[in-house]
Design an enzyme around this catalytic site. Sequence first.
Site, PDB file in Angstrom:
ATOM      1  CB  CYS A 123      -1.106  -0.035   1.194  1.00 45.08           C
ATOM      2  SG  CYS A 123      -2.360  -1.371   1.172  1.00 45.08           S
ATOM      3  CG  HIS A 263      -2.630   3.741   2.255  1.00 47.95           C
ATOM      4  ND1 HIS A 263      -3.388   3.590   1.065  1.00 47.95           N
ATOM      5  CD2 HIS A 263      -2.738   2.813   3.244  1.00 47.95           C
ATOM      6  CE1 HIS A 263      -3.820   2.138   1.281  1.00 47.95           C
ATOM      7  NE2 HIS A 263      -3.572   1.805   2.265  1.00 47.95           N
ATOM      8  CG  ASN A 293      -6.483  -0.250   1.596  1.00 49.61           C
ATOM      9  OD1 ASN A 293      -5.984   0.203   0.701  1.00 49.61           O
ATOM     10  ND2 ASN A 293      -5.896  -0.926   2.635  1.00 49.61           N
TER      11      ASN A 293
HETATM   12  N1  COA Z   1     -18.210  -7.541  10.337  1.00 54.39           N
HETATM   13  C1  COA Z   1     -18.748  -7.506  11.620  1.00 54.39           C
HETATM   14  N2  COA Z   1     -17.836  -7.769  12.574  1.00 54.39           N
HETATM   15  C2  COA Z   1     -16.542  -7.938  12.079  1.00 54.39           C
HETATM   16  C3  COA Z   1     -16.153  -7.883  10.752  1.00 54.39           C
HETATM   17  C4  COA Z   1     -17.038  -7.624  10.069  1.00 54.39           C
HETATM   18  N3  COA Z   1     -16.563  -7.182   8.664  1.00 54.39           N
HETATM   19  N4  COA Z   1     -14.685  -8.199  10.845  1.00 54.39           N
HETATM   20  C5  COA Z   1     -14.463  -8.350  12.095  1.00 54.39           C
HETATM   21  N5  COA Z   1     -15.461  -8.458  12.986  1.00 54.39           N
HETATM   22  C6  COA Z   1     -15.463  -8.574  14.453  1.00 54.39           C
HETATM   23  C7  COA Z   1     -14.321  -9.658  14.730  1.00 54.39           C
HETATM   24  O1  COA Z   1     -14.564 -10.851  14.638  1.00 54.39           O
HETATM   25  C8  COA Z   1     -14.382  -9.407  16.351  1.00 54.39           C
HETATM   26  O2  COA Z   1     -15.416 -10.023  16.868  1.00 54.39           O
HETATM   27  P1  COA Z   1     -15.074 -10.716  18.397  1.00 54.39           P
HETATM   28  O3  COA Z   1     -15.135  -9.462  19.320  1.00 54.39           O
HETATM   29  O4  COA Z   1     -16.283 -11.525  18.506  1.00 54.39           O
HETATM   30  O5  COA Z   1     -13.983 -11.579  18.242  1.00 54.39           O
HETATM   31  C9  COA Z   1     -14.816  -7.873  16.333  1.00 54.39           C
HETATM   32  O6  COA Z   1     -15.470  -7.426  15.074  1.00 54.39           O
HETATM   33  C10 COA Z   1     -13.840  -6.932  16.470  1.00 54.39           C
HETATM   34  O7  COA Z   1     -12.785  -7.146  15.967  1.00 54.39           O
HETATM   35  P2  COA Z   1     -11.526  -6.354  15.554  1.00 54.39           P
HETATM   36  O8  COA Z   1     -10.474  -7.007  14.691  1.00 54.39           O
HETATM   37  O9  COA Z   1     -10.836  -6.047  17.078  1.00 54.39           O
HETATM   38  O10 COA Z   1     -12.031  -4.981  14.999  1.00 54.39           O
HETATM   39  P3  COA Z   1     -11.304  -3.852  14.617  1.00 54.39           P
HETATM   40  O11 COA Z   1     -11.963  -2.685  15.504  1.00 54.39           O
HETATM   41  O12 COA Z   1      -9.930  -3.919  15.080  1.00 54.39           O
HETATM   42  O13 COA Z   1     -11.398  -3.454  13.313  1.00 54.39           O
HETATM   43  C11 COA Z   1     -10.139  -3.689  11.182  1.00 54.39           C
HETATM   44  C12 COA Z   1     -11.013  -4.854  12.284  1.00 54.39           C
HETATM   45  C13 COA Z   1      -9.832  -4.868  10.157  1.00 54.39           C
HETATM   46  C14 COA Z   1     -11.268  -2.751  10.372  1.00 54.39           C
HETATM   47  C15 COA Z   1      -9.234  -2.796  11.724  1.00 54.39           C
HETATM   48  O14 COA Z   1      -8.470  -3.781  12.595  1.00 54.39           O
HETATM   49  C16 COA Z   1      -8.007  -2.449  10.723  1.00 54.39           C
HETATM   50  O15 COA Z   1      -8.734  -1.481   9.969  1.00 54.39           O
HETATM   51  N6  COA Z   1      -7.126  -2.625  10.771  1.00 54.39           N
HETATM   52  C17 COA Z   1      -5.976  -2.032   9.668  1.00 54.39           C
HETATM   53  C18 COA Z   1      -6.067  -2.929   8.676  1.00 54.39           C
HETATM   54  C19 COA Z   1      -5.320  -2.339   7.339  1.00 54.39           C
HETATM   55  O16 COA Z   1      -5.442  -0.754   7.517  1.00 54.39           O
HETATM   56  N7  COA Z   1      -4.889  -2.934   6.589  1.00 54.39           N
HETATM   57  C20 COA Z   1      -4.337  -2.433   5.678  1.00 54.39           C
HETATM   58  C21 COA Z   1      -3.039  -1.675   5.610  1.00 54.39           C
HETATM   59  S1  COA Z   1      -2.223  -0.896   4.219  1.00 54.39           S
END
Ligand code: COA
Length: 336
Positions: A123, A263, A293
Site C-alpha cells: 500500500c 493512504h 482501500n
Molecule cells: N463485520 C462484523 N464484525 C466483524 C467484521 C465484519 N466485517 N470483521 C471483524 N468483525 C468482528 C471480529 O470478529 C471481532 O469479533 P469478536 O469480538 O467476537 O472476536 C470484532 O468484530 C472486533 O474485531 P477487531 O478485529 O478487534 O475489530 P477492529 O475494530 O480492529 O476492526 C479492522 C477490524 C480490520 C477494520 C481494523 O483492525 C483495521 O482496519 N486494521 C487495519 C487494517 C489495515 O488498514 N490494513 C491495510 C493496511 S495498508
Amino acid sequence: MKAKKPAGKSQIRTEIIGTGSYVPETRMTNKDLEGKIETTDAWIVERTGIRERRIASKDEAASDLAFQAARKALEAAQAAPEEIDLIVLATSTPDMFFPSTACIVQDKLKATRAAAFDLSAACSGFVYALAVGEQYIRSGTYQKVLVIGTEIMSRLINWTDRTTCVIFGDGAGAVLLAPSSSESGILSTHLHSDGSLWDLICVPGGGSAIPPSEKMLAEQLNTIKMKGNETFKVAVRSLEEVAWEALRANDFLPSDVSFLVPHQANLRIIRAVADRLQLPMERVVINLDRYGNTSAASIPLALDEAVREGRIKKGDMLLFLAFGGGLTWGASLVRW
Ligand code: COA
C-alpha cells in the site's frame, strides 16, 4: 537523455504536471456484502468508514486500469506518450509474474521511448514509486517520468474472511513528473520499512515460497492474511512519525499543510493521525467511503479527484502519507 542542470542549482526540483485516475464501473456496497458474509453496513462504516468499493470485471487486468489512469494524466499534462522516459508502476496485483505490468502499460500507451519497471511496496507503493521517479528527474537523467499505482485487490480476497473482504477495492491512479520551472514540486520524500513485521499483512501463497498447488488453494494461501489490530496500531504510530520527519526536514509545522492526502486504509487510522498532527478533517482528502482501500492506487486516486474538483490549488502544500505491507511506510511533501 541527459538534461543540462540549470546554472547555480545543484538539484532540479520535480513537479507533478498531470494527474489521472480510473475505477472499474461495478460498485459493491456494504449491503451487497451483508448478503455474503456475517457483517452489517453499520459495522463496516463505524469500524472503517468504507461504504462501497469498485470491483474490476473479469476481463480487466491491473494494466487496463493503469492504462486508463495514465492516459488521463498525460491528457492533463498535455504530454504525448512518446515523451515518457520512464514508467514506474507500483502494484501488488500485477497482470502476471513477468513481464512487468509497467511494460504492458508501455505497450498499451505506445510510450515507445520509455524504460519501464514495477515496484513492490504494497500500500506504500505510490509514495515509493514517486520517490524513485523523483530521483531520475532530480539527477537530470530523465525529463518525463510516469508514476502509476494500480490494483485489482479483489483478486486477492478470500470472500469468506469478513476481516479483510470488507476493506479492499480496485482502482488506479497516475501522475506525470517533470523538472519544475517554478517553486512548485516535491520538497522531500521519506521512506521506511520494517521487514521483521512482514507477516502482519501478506499473501503467503502463489510465489516461490509456497507455489500454487491443490493444498495451497484449499488453504486459500493465495489470499490476503491480515492481523488487523496490530496493523492498525503500527500504522498510526508510523504515519505520525514519518509525517513529523517530513515536516521537520522542511522546517514546517502541521499548520503549513494545506491538505493531507493519506493512504485510504481506514478512516479511524486517518482520523487518529490527523488528530495527532492537530489537522482538522476539512484539510484531509478522503475518498475511502467510495473506493475502500485500493492499496498502491489510493493516494494518486484521491489526489486526482481533489485536483479535478478544484479543491487542491496552485501553491497548496500537500502531505502524502502511506503505510502498507512489508511493513513499509513513507511521506512526501509537495508544493502544488
Ligand atoms: N463485520 C462484523 N464484525 C466483524 C467484521 C465484519 N466485517 N470483521 C471483524 N468483525 C468482528 C471480529 O470478529 C471481532 O469479533 P469478536 O469480538 O467476537 O472476536 C470484532 O468484530 C472486533 O474485531 P477487531 O478485529 O478487534 O475489530 P477492529 O475494530 O480492529 O476492526 C479492522 C477490524 C480490520 C477494520 C481494523 O483492525 C483495521 O482496519 N486494521 C487495519 C487494517 C489495515 O488498514 N490494513 C491495510 C493496511 S495498508
